[in-house]
Design a protein around this motif. Structure first.
Motif, mmCIF file in Angstrom:
data_model
loop_
_atom_site.group_PDB
_atom_site.id
_atom_site.type_symbol
_atom_site.label_atom_id
_atom_site.label_comp_id
_atom_site.label_asym_id
_atom_site.label_seq_id
_atom_site.Cartn_x
_atom_site.Cartn_y
_atom_site.Cartn_z
ATOM 1 N N SER A 41 -0.996 33.460 29.999
ATOM 2 C CA SER A 41 0.028 34.204 28.836
ATOM 3 C C SER A 41 -1.200 34.651 27.937
ATOM 4 N N GLY A 42 -1.984 33.772 27.780
ATOM 5 C CA GLY A 42 -2.890 34.790 26.767
ATOM 6 C C GLY A 42 -3.569 35.618 26.562
ATOM 7 N N LYS B 8 -3.836 28.281 12.407
ATOM 8 C CA LYS B 8 -4.019 29.041 11.358
ATOM 9 C C LYS B 8 -4.158 30.399 11.013
ATOM 10 N N ARG B 9 -4.068 31.456 10.030
ATOM 11 C CA ARG B 9 -4.166 32.848 10.369
ATOM 12 C C ARG B 9 -4.572 32.660 9.010
ATOM 13 N N ILE B 10 -6.292 33.133 8.583
ATOM 14 C CA ILE B 10 -6.305 32.759 7.149
ATOM 15 C C ILE B 10 -7.367 34.714 7.014
ATOM 16 N N VAL C 84 -3.951 33.292 19.986
ATOM 17 C CA VAL C 84 -5.028 33.566 19.385
ATOM 18 C C VAL C 84 -5.665 34.415 19.900
ATOM 19 N N ARG C 85 -5.164 34.020 21.379
ATOM 20 C CA ARG C 85 -5.723 34.518 22.263
ATOM 21 C C ARG C 85 -5.402 36.199 22.453
ATOM 22 N N LYS C 86 -4.330 36.119 22.263
ATOM 23 C CA LYS C 86 -2.904 37.461 22.293
ATOM 24 C C LYS C 86 -3.652 38.321 20.928
#
Length: 188
Positions: A122-123, A157-159, A32-34
């Motif tokens: 890694s983010g 989850k990407r919405i 998510v952070r990437k």
């Protein structure tokens, strides 16, 4: 605009960190952070074993994305560094990585140890939200028509459904912004 939703299994005020006037996600959730961008929305829901999996622990609209290096060195983020003594919420600061000539130094903190560093680093980015709602242990029930934002199980989850994102933001903006509860796992 995307919404990134995930389950918060350990709500201590560390990840995310809603203190010092803005909410940050600097550890955990490296994918998510990437990938998240300014304007995207972060959503953390409870689990069945915590406050309930239909409850919102926090949400925030990303206002800035900075590198971990900038976060670790920029003086404006120094209030997010954990302290050993002081107010309970200051002990949960998420600014735990400091760049060095040899790589990274992990600042003393009660949440992550050296073996967490590879995943955290890694983010590559820290997500900053000036507009946010943090309910913690007082998580609010998500209306039935918005339950599509809930992620079940590990990961995120990407919405991309703009109707769902906009309806969720409208519902969120009906609540008071900022810190509205203490972390579920908070200890003095």
């Amino acid at each position: 605009m995307n919404m990134f939703s995930y389950v918060i299994t350990h709500d201590s005020g560390f990840a995310p960190n809603p203190f010092q006037g803005f909410l940050t996600l600097a550890t955990c959730k490296p994918l998510v952070r990437k990938t998240a961008k300014v304007g995207d929305v972060l959503v953390g829901t409870g689990s069945a074993s915590t406050v309930g999996n239909t409850r919102l622990v926090y949400a925030g609209v990303i206002s800035e994305v900075v590198s971990l290096e900038e976060y670790g060195t920029d003086p404006r983020f120094s209030p997010k560094r954990p302290v050993v003594k002081g107010e309970w919420f200051n002990r949960h600061g998420d600014n735990i990585y400091e760049p060095t000539d040899d790589g990274w130094k992990q600042r003393r903190n009660p949440h992550h140890v050296a073996h967490d560093a590879e995943r955290d680093l890694s983010g590559v980015n820290v997500l900053i939200c000036e507009e946010f709602w943090y309910f913690g242990g007082d998580a609010v029930e998500i209306p039935p028509q918005l339950l599509g934002i809930v992620k079940k199980g590990p990961g995120h989850k990407r919405i991309g459904d703009q109707n769902l994102v906009q309806e969720s933001l409208q519902w969120l903006r009906g609540h008071e912004q900022g810190v509205n509860g203490r972390p579920q796992m908070e200890t003095d």
